[in-house]
Design an enzyme around this catalytic site. Structure first.
Site, PDB file in Angstrom:
ATOM      1  N   LEU A 113      70.290 -42.233   7.250  1.00 23.94           N
ATOM      2  CA  LEU A 113      68.952 -41.891   7.723  1.00 23.94           C
ATOM      3  C   LEU A 113      68.040 -41.466   6.588  1.00 23.94           C
ATOM      4  O   LEU A 113      66.822 -41.611   6.688  1.00 23.94           O
ATOM      5  CB  LEU A 113      69.018 -40.754   8.750  1.00 23.94           C
ATOM      6  CG  LEU A 113      69.730 -41.039  10.067  1.00 23.94           C
ATOM      7  CD1 LEU A 113      69.512 -39.878  11.025  1.00 23.94           C
ATOM      8  CD2 LEU A 113      69.251 -42.333  10.698  1.00 23.94           C
ATOM      9  N   HIS A 119      64.677 -32.383   7.325  1.00 18.11           N
ATOM     10  CA  HIS A 119      65.978 -32.177   6.678  1.00 18.11           C
ATOM     11  C   HIS A 119      65.929 -32.604   5.203  1.00 18.11           C
ATOM     12  O   HIS A 119      66.341 -31.848   4.313  1.00 18.11           O
ATOM     13  CB  HIS A 119      67.029 -32.994   7.446  1.00 18.11           C
ATOM     14  CG  HIS A 119      68.411 -32.957   6.879  1.00 18.11           C
ATOM     15  ND1 HIS A 119      69.411 -32.181   7.421  1.00 18.11           N
ATOM     16  CD2 HIS A 119      68.981 -33.628   5.836  1.00 18.11           C
ATOM     17  CE1 HIS A 119      70.537 -32.364   6.733  1.00 18.11           C
ATOM     18  NE2 HIS A 119      70.296 -33.250   5.769  1.00 18.11           N
ATOM     19  N   GLU A 120      65.432 -33.806   4.918  1.00 12.94           N
ATOM     20  CA  GLU A 120      65.442 -34.310   3.546  1.00 12.94           C
ATOM     21  C   GLU A 120      64.461 -33.555   2.659  1.00 12.94           C
ATOM     22  O   GLU A 120      64.726 -33.349   1.474  1.00 12.94           O
ATOM     23  CB  GLU A 120      65.142 -35.811   3.524  1.00 12.94           C
ATOM     24  CG  GLU A 120      66.158 -36.678   4.246  1.00 12.94           C
ATOM     25  CD  GLU A 120      67.572 -36.560   3.687  1.00 12.94           C
ATOM     26  OE1 GLU A 120      67.736 -36.106   2.531  1.00 12.94           O
ATOM     27  OE2 GLU A 120      68.513 -36.912   4.408  1.00 12.94           O
ATOM     28  N   HIS A 136      66.235 -30.652   1.396  1.00 13.03           N
ATOM     29  CA  HIS A 136      67.008 -30.985   0.185  1.00 13.03           C
ATOM     30  C   HIS A 136      66.099 -31.050  -1.039  1.00 13.03           C
ATOM     31  O   HIS A 136      66.464 -30.574  -2.123  1.00 13.03           O
ATOM     32  CB  HIS A 136      67.702 -32.332   0.354  1.00 13.03           C
ATOM     33  CG  HIS A 136      68.931 -32.304   1.218  1.00 13.03           C
ATOM     34  ND1 HIS A 136      69.934 -31.376   1.064  1.00 13.03           N
ATOM     35  CD2 HIS A 136      69.330 -33.123   2.234  1.00 13.03           C
ATOM     36  CE1 HIS A 136      70.894 -31.618   1.933  1.00 13.03           C
ATOM     37  NE2 HIS A 136      70.547 -32.670   2.668  1.00 13.03           N
ATOM     38  N   HIS A 190      73.419 -28.781   2.541  1.00 13.31           N
ATOM     39  CA  HIS A 190      73.839 -28.813   3.931  1.00 13.31           C
ATOM     40  C   HIS A 190      74.413 -27.457   4.320  1.00 13.31           C
ATOM     41  O   HIS A 190      75.042 -26.779   3.495  1.00 13.31           O
ATOM     42  CB  HIS A 190      74.883 -29.908   4.146  1.00 13.31           C
ATOM     43  CG  HIS A 190      74.306 -31.284   4.091  1.00 13.31           C
ATOM     44  ND1 HIS A 190      74.925 -32.319   3.435  1.00 13.31           N
ATOM     45  CD2 HIS A 190      73.151 -31.799   4.607  1.00 13.31           C
ATOM     46  CE1 HIS A 190      74.189 -33.418   3.558  1.00 13.31           C
ATOM     47  NE2 HIS A 190      73.109 -33.120   4.262  1.00 13.31           N
ATOM     48  N   TRP A 198      76.906 -26.523   5.904  1.00 13.12           N
ATOM     49  CA  TRP A 198      78.358 -26.329   5.776  1.00 13.12           C
ATOM     50  C   TRP A 198      78.839 -26.388   4.328  1.00 13.12           C
ATOM     51  O   TRP A 198      80.027 -26.256   4.056  1.00 13.12           O
ATOM     52  CB  TRP A 198      79.110 -27.354   6.631  1.00 13.12           C
ATOM     53  CG  TRP A 198      78.951 -28.777   6.178  1.00 13.12           C
ATOM     54  CD1 TRP A 198      79.754 -29.465   5.327  1.00 13.12           C
ATOM     55  CD2 TRP A 198      77.908 -29.685   6.539  1.00 13.12           C
ATOM     56  NE1 TRP A 198      79.279 -30.739   5.133  1.00 13.12           N
ATOM     57  CE2 TRP A 198      78.142 -30.897   5.879  1.00 13.12           C
ATOM     58  CE3 TRP A 198      76.779 -29.579   7.369  1.00 13.12           C
ATOM     59  CZ2 TRP A 198      77.306 -32.002   6.001  1.00 13.12           C
ATOM     60  CZ3 TRP A 198      75.952 -30.684   7.490  1.00 13.12           C
ATOM     61  CH2 TRP A 198      76.221 -31.881   6.825  1.00 13.12           C
ATOM     62  N   THR A 206      72.982 -17.773   6.688  1.00  7.57           N
ATOM     63  CA  THR A 206      73.516 -18.883   7.480  1.00  7.57           C
ATOM     64  C   THR A 206      75.022 -18.698   7.585  1.00  7.57           C
ATOM     65  O   THR A 206      75.693 -18.492   6.570  1.00  7.57           O
ATOM     66  CB  THR A 206      73.201 -20.235   6.820  1.00  7.57           C
ATOM     67  OG1 THR A 206      73.749 -20.280   5.509  1.00  7.57           O
ATOM     68  CG2 THR A 206      71.699 -20.466   6.747  1.00  7.57           C
ATOM     69  N   ASP A 243      67.843 -34.549  16.688  1.00 12.31           N
ATOM     70  CA  ASP A 243      66.525 -33.944  16.471  1.00 12.31           C
ATOM     71  C   ASP A 243      66.168 -32.924  17.538  1.00 12.31           C
ATOM     72  O   ASP A 243      65.594 -31.868  17.249  1.00 12.31           O
ATOM     73  CB  ASP A 243      65.457 -35.044  16.445  1.00 12.31           C
ATOM     74  CG  ASP A 243      65.282 -35.647  15.058  1.00 12.31           C
ATOM     75  OD1 ASP A 243      66.232 -35.549  14.248  1.00 12.31           O
ATOM     76  OD2 ASP A 243      64.210 -36.231  14.788  1.00 12.31           O
TER      77      ASP A 243
END
Length: 709
Positions: free
Chosen positions: A187, A229-230, A233, A239, A241, A257, A294
């Site tokens: 994506l 999201h991107e 980054h 991410h 996790w 988090t 989303d």
């Protein structure tokens, strides 16, 4: 192949676009770090800087950071770029503005336990209102391309015009977002700012069917959260996790988090626990930096905002002061020179006719303008251009010619009186260029890079990507104090060419020209690896100022290296790790003036050095010059050469007969090598008299040959 292939991480659930989210950012960073120790060090330094920076950022007392508006340019690179409409682009900008100001309508769905740590980045995004050149724009660039782009190295091909993509706008002043087709169901992928990517590659790449909230998009990814999201980054977030493959050994470096084992796909009912956080409230699956659908993403945390604001305010603060969201002032009459196309760089003759790029930045058609130029501040050359140039279009103009002498030149060109009127914006009238014309060198030439100047006088460097290129290194040489080096180990771009170009050389009619040089090289990959793409050293010869070349030498991998085993640190040759190579340039030179280019083609292996370059002439045997052909040695003990001063066009065959008239051997003209020579082997033939017969189209020539032990 260390550069062109890496194993993508395997996911436990199905991997179609409709089934689960796939982001390539962490994979790309891991891949690039594994391929290049230099890149690994850059990424580690960047991550350490982020950890320290977010601690500093936390000391600020402001409850909500200062509001900022960031200009965005959307590059739509598709076979039908119009399929992503302006309305769809606007819907994505609107979604970003809600998510990055914590005003998204679904933020109330964040569980109560985490409502107090919702972060507000306080960023608004606008579609750019002016281009980097100060012209009006809607912030959308559409490029027709039938390519599907791979995410390897951050999908760089989509970011350059010449690889089917779209060149970035100044990444210091604009957030660049490319919308395209991505391979393998991804994506999106980001090139985080400051992480080690080339500056023009920084930004995010998004799959066209996960962009915006309306249009031809997947119903699973229809709220614009892929871009959210991107962009996270891009601003330094990992991410949630921590990309640790589920072993709970690492997290995202953000204190508020929860520790999380692996990515979340789909939608979940709160609370959701896992092996890393086995007790309620569990993992934060609704975080924008997870992989949820989303509709089930709703927040950044305050800690995530702290990191992103540190990046914005300290690593890419020029976004804050960018004028990209401010529409430019426009004028009816505004002529601009964008660049000097030629002359540029190293010239090979004394006549120039400058070529410039003229752009009409005015709102009225441009029908006339004066274009002036000066060399080193000297006399003014003026050209009165006439035509009909539409607003915001460009043309090239050739200016009056001039003659130059040996030296370095600065060329200044500028416009005056567009359409006979004062220029509305004189600030963009002028452009400059630099070039040089050097004295020709009469052979022999020697160059050992012993002097500090580099490239040496008369030499030049061609560095198209303005990245790693040839340089001089002290205290490393082949029985010398310096050499020329290109650092392929740190050159994390494949197939880039860099030339070290000699002066124009004059052999003054000598028959033969030979090149000798010392080379040292190593590789990162095991030299026995089959199918690897290696660094390559080529030598090219040009008789027309590098407009065309002939390659006369090419070595790579096991054939090039002098350090015979792979080395993952920067290669520095010992005294025994140099090799002397030679090249016969005669056929390529054709007795005329020429240049030699040492060309490096990088594929991220390891360093290549050259030293002690020597180019010399040699005249042929005087008998060969007079007779046109020579058979030697004569008498011979077995090996016989038939050498031509110039290869005759009507030659059909060369044959050797014994004294009884029996044919022993023969060769067609294709047996003549670059030295104009045929080789025959009579070692196993008895001693005696032989006859070398040269058979031409309408004649023949016979030469007597003696064979002795």
């Amino acid at each position: 192949m260390r550069k062109l292939f890496f194993i993508l991480l395997t996911f436990l659930t199905v991997s179609t676009l409709q089934a689960q989210r796939k982001c390539g950012t962490s994979e790309v960073l891991q891949q690039m770090a594994a391929e290049s120790p230099v890149m690994a060090a850059r990424i580690q330094t960047w991550q350490t800087k982020l950890l320290r920076g977010q601690v500093q950022q936390q000391l600020k007392t402001e409850a909500v950071p200062q509001a900022v508006t960031i200009p965005v340019v959307i590059h739509i690179v598709l076979d039908n770029p119009a399929s992503v409409t302006d309305a769809q682009v606007q819907s994505q900008i609107a979604a970003l503005n809600l998510d990055y100001t914590a005003t998204n309508t679904d933020i109330s769905r964040v569980p109560a336990v985490w409502q107090s740590i919702i972060g507000n980045m306080n960023i608004n995004f606008c579609l750019a209102q002016r281009t980097p050149d100060g012209e009006p724009t809607n912030g959308i660039v559409r490029v027709t391309s039938n390519r599907t782009f791979d995410i390897t190295n951050g999908a760089p091909d989509v970011k350059y015009d010449d690889t089917g993509g779209s060149n970035a706008w100044d990444t210091r002043k604009y957030l660049n977002i490319w919308v395209t087709k991505l391979a393998s169901g991804y994506l999106g992928v980001a090139a985080p700012v400051g992480s080690g990517f080339q500056p023009e590659q920084e930004g995010v790449v998004i799959a066209y069917n996960a962009f915006g909230t309306i249009g031809n998009i997947s119903p699973t990814y229809n709220k614009g959260r892929t871009v959210t999201h991107e962009v996270g980054h891009y601003f330094g977030l990992k991410h949630i996790w921590g990309d640790d493959n589920g072993d709970c050994s690492d997290d995202d470096g953000i204190a508020d988090t929860p520790l999380q084992g692996t990515s979340s796909f789909g939608c979940f009912t709160f609370p959701k626990t896992d092996r890393c956080t086995p007790a309620a409230p569990g993992i934060m699956f609704m975080n924008y930096m997870d992989y949820s659908d989303d509709a089930c993403m709703q927040l950044f945390t305050a800690g995530q905002v702290t990191r992103m604001r540190f990046v914005l305010e300290n690593i890419i603060s020029t976004l804050i002061t960018s004028d990209g969201c401010t529409p430019p002032v426009v004028y009816p009459n505004n002529a601009s020179l964008l660049q000097v196309l030629s002359p540029a760089g190293k010239l090979c003759n004394t006549g120039i006719a400058p070529v410039v790029t003229l752009r009409n930045k005015g709102t009225a058609p441009l029908t006339s303008v004066n274009i002036n130029y000066q060399l080193n501040g000297g006399s003014l050359h003026t050209y009165s251009w006439t035509g009909n140039l539409a607003p915001l279009t460009t043309t090239t103009v050739t200016l009056p010619s001039a003659n130059i002498t040996i030296g370095n030149y600065n060329l200044k060109a500028y416009t005056q009186l567009p359409n006979g009127q004062p220029d509305g914006d004189p600030a963009n009238d002028t452009t400059t260029g630099r070039f040089n014309y050097d004295a020709e060198v009469i052979l022999p030439l020697t160059e050992g890079f012993e002097n500090d100047s580099f490239p040496p006088p008369g030499w030049a460097i061609r560095n198209p990507d303005r990245s790693f290129t040839w340089e001089r290194i002290r205290d490393v040489g082949s029985a010398s104090k310096a050499s020329a080096l290109i650092r392929n180990l740190g050159y994390n771009t494949n197939f880039q060419q860099d030339d070290l170009l000699s002066p124009v050389l004059d052999p003054q009619g000598h028959d033969s020209v030979f090149l000798f040089f010392d080379v040292a090289a190593a590789v990162y990959t095991d030299p026995s690896t089959a199918g690897n793409i290696w660094d390559t050293l080529q030598i090219h010869v040009s008789s027309d100022c590098m407009n065309s070349t002939e390659m006369v030498y090419q070595k790579w991998g096991p054939n090039l290296i002098t350090h015979k085993t792979a080395i993952q640190t920067e290669f520095v040759p010992t005294a025994s790790e140099w090799r002397r190579d030679s090249v016969d340039l005669t056929a390529a030179v054709h007795k005329g003036k020429f240049q030699v280019a040492f060309r490096n083609i990088s594929n991220s292996e390891n360093n290549i050095y050259i030293d002690n370059i020597k180019i010399v002439t040699k005249d042929v045997n005087e008998d060969l010059r007079k007779q046109g052909v020579l058979v030697n040695p004569n008498p011979s003990t077995g090996i016989v050469w038939v050498t031509f001063y110039q290869v005759p066009e009507d030659l059909e065959r060369v044959a050797i007969y014994n004294a009884a008239g029996q044919l022993i051997t023969s060769q067609p003209p294709t047996g003549i090598n670059r030295a104009n020579r045929m080789t025959f082997n009579l070692v196993n033939e008895p001693n005696g008299v032989y006859f070398v017969k040269l058979i031409y189209r309408n004649r023949a020539n016979t030469i007597k040959l003696m064979k002795v032990r």
